[in-house]
Design a protein around this motif. Structure first.
Motif, PDB file in Angstrom:
ATOM      1  N   SER A 101       8.904   8.329  -5.900  1.00 35.21           N
ATOM      2  CA  SER A 101      10.321   8.120  -6.170  1.00 35.21           C
ATOM      3  C   SER A 101      10.697   6.638  -6.132  1.00 35.21           C
ATOM      4  N   GLU A 102      11.426   6.193  -7.144  1.00 37.85           N
ATOM      5  CA  GLU A 102      11.921   4.814  -7.142  1.00 37.85           C
ATOM      6  C   GLU A 102      12.860   4.579  -5.965  1.00 37.85           C
ATOM      7  N   ASP A 103      13.675   5.570  -5.627  1.00 33.34           N
ATOM      8  CA  ASP A 103      14.586   5.420  -4.493  1.00 33.34           C
ATOM      9  C   ASP A 103      13.809   5.178  -3.203  1.00 33.34           C
ATOM     10  N   ASP A 121       0.836  -1.205   0.000  1.00 35.62           N
ATOM     11  CA  ASP A 121       0.000   0.000   0.000  1.00 35.62           C
ATOM     12  C   ASP A 121       0.872   1.257   0.000  1.00 35.62           C
ATOM     13  N   LEU A 122       1.901   1.252   0.835  1.00 29.53           N
ATOM     14  CA  LEU A 122       2.792   2.411   0.926  1.00 29.53           C
ATOM     15  C   LEU A 122       3.609   2.578  -0.353  1.00 29.53           C
ATOM     16  N   GLY A 153      14.022   1.896  -0.810  1.00 28.75           N
ATOM     17  CA  GLY A 153      14.294   2.027   0.615  1.00 28.75           C
ATOM     18  C   GLY A 153      13.221   1.373   1.465  1.00 28.75           C
ATOM     19  N   LEU A 154      11.961   1.551   1.082  1.00 29.59           N
ATOM     20  CA  LEU A 154      10.854   0.951   1.821  1.00 29.59           C
ATOM     21  C   LEU A 154      10.922  -0.569   1.795  1.00 29.59           C
ATOM     22  N   ARG A 196       1.455   0.363  -8.584  1.00 29.35           N
ATOM     23  CA  ARG A 196       2.545   1.191  -9.120  1.00 29.35           C
ATOM     24  C   ARG A 196       3.884   0.581  -8.726  1.00 29.35           C
ATOM     25  N   HIS A 197       4.866   0.704  -9.588  1.00 29.68           N
ATOM     26  CA  HIS A 197       6.214   0.201  -9.341  1.00 29.68           C
ATOM     27  C   HIS A 197       6.240  -1.329  -9.225  1.00 29.68           C
TER      28      HIS A 197
END
Length: 223
Positions: free
Chosen positions: A54-56, A47-48, A60-61, A86-87
């Protein structure tokens, strides 16, 4: 029952603002186990990630979640079951075989923009070994070529190389005759091509017979 006495729906319930608390609402809640419906940690991570631009930040998450104990397999399963995420490709690549050993946004950028984009040989990631009487872990090692890559991110190395890093680099050079190349965000993000040139030069000085590939017509690897 009159409308005045009818219980409010879960989606419309209000929660008073509290420091450090951010409220997210959803109309359906999955079963995680037991009688109480709740959102699992793996679902929360996705969800986050879905909300990040940002891809970065996504890298990191995901890296933080895995370090905290979230199982990559469960994240992959949840990502595959979502109709829209997304992503998605980035998350899957980080959790799958392609992303093995990537533990930070800086390392993700190095592998993508320096190593793969310039067709340098793939290095082994997160190698743990005993050197100088101490256990150390290396970000990336070109096994058999005597070249190591250390990526000094802002979190672990806010002021650059530490005294412990210097000792470790010296011990590796003395015991194994291996060189250590250290890079920070400036080198990987702003100067990936120049960094690729240096890594390729180090590898060729140690016996690598290949050649780096330019990523564009103006890439300095051409020289």
């Amino acid at each position: 029952m009159s409308d005045a006495r009818r219980p409010a729906s879960h989606a419309r319930r209000a929660v008073a603002a509290q420091p450090g608390l951010e409220v997210r609402r959803r109309r359906t809640m999955p079963h995680v186990g037991g009688r109480l419906r709740a959102i699992g940690v793996d679902v929360t991570v996705l969800d986050l990630a879905h909300e990040l631009d940002s891809e970065d930040d996504v890298v990191g998450l995901v890296c933080d979640a895995v370090r905290a104990g979230v199982l990559p397999g469960r994240l992959l399963l949840q990502a595959g079951e979502r109709r829209f995420l997304r992503h998605r490709d980035l998350v899957v690549s980080l959790l799958g075989e392609e992303g093995t050993g990537i533990e930070s946004p800086l390392e993700h950028r190095y592998v993508r923009d320096v190593e793969r984009r310039h067709r340098l040989p793939a290095a082994r990631a997160q190698v743990r070994e005993r050197t100088g009487g101490r256990w150390i872990r290396v970000d990336r090692v070109h096994v058999g070529l005597g070249v190591r890559i250390e990526l000094d991110g802002q979190l672990a190395h806010p002021s650059g190389r530490t005294a412990r890093d210097t000792w470790r680099d010296n011990a590796v050079l003395i015991e194994r005759s291996e060189i250590t190349l250290r890079y920070r965000w400036q080198h990987v993000v702003a100067e990936p091509c120049e960094t690729a040139v240096q890594v390729a030069s180090a590898l060729r000085s140690r016996g690598w017979q290949g050649r780096a590939a330019p990523c564009s017509p103006t890439c300095p690897v051409l020289a």
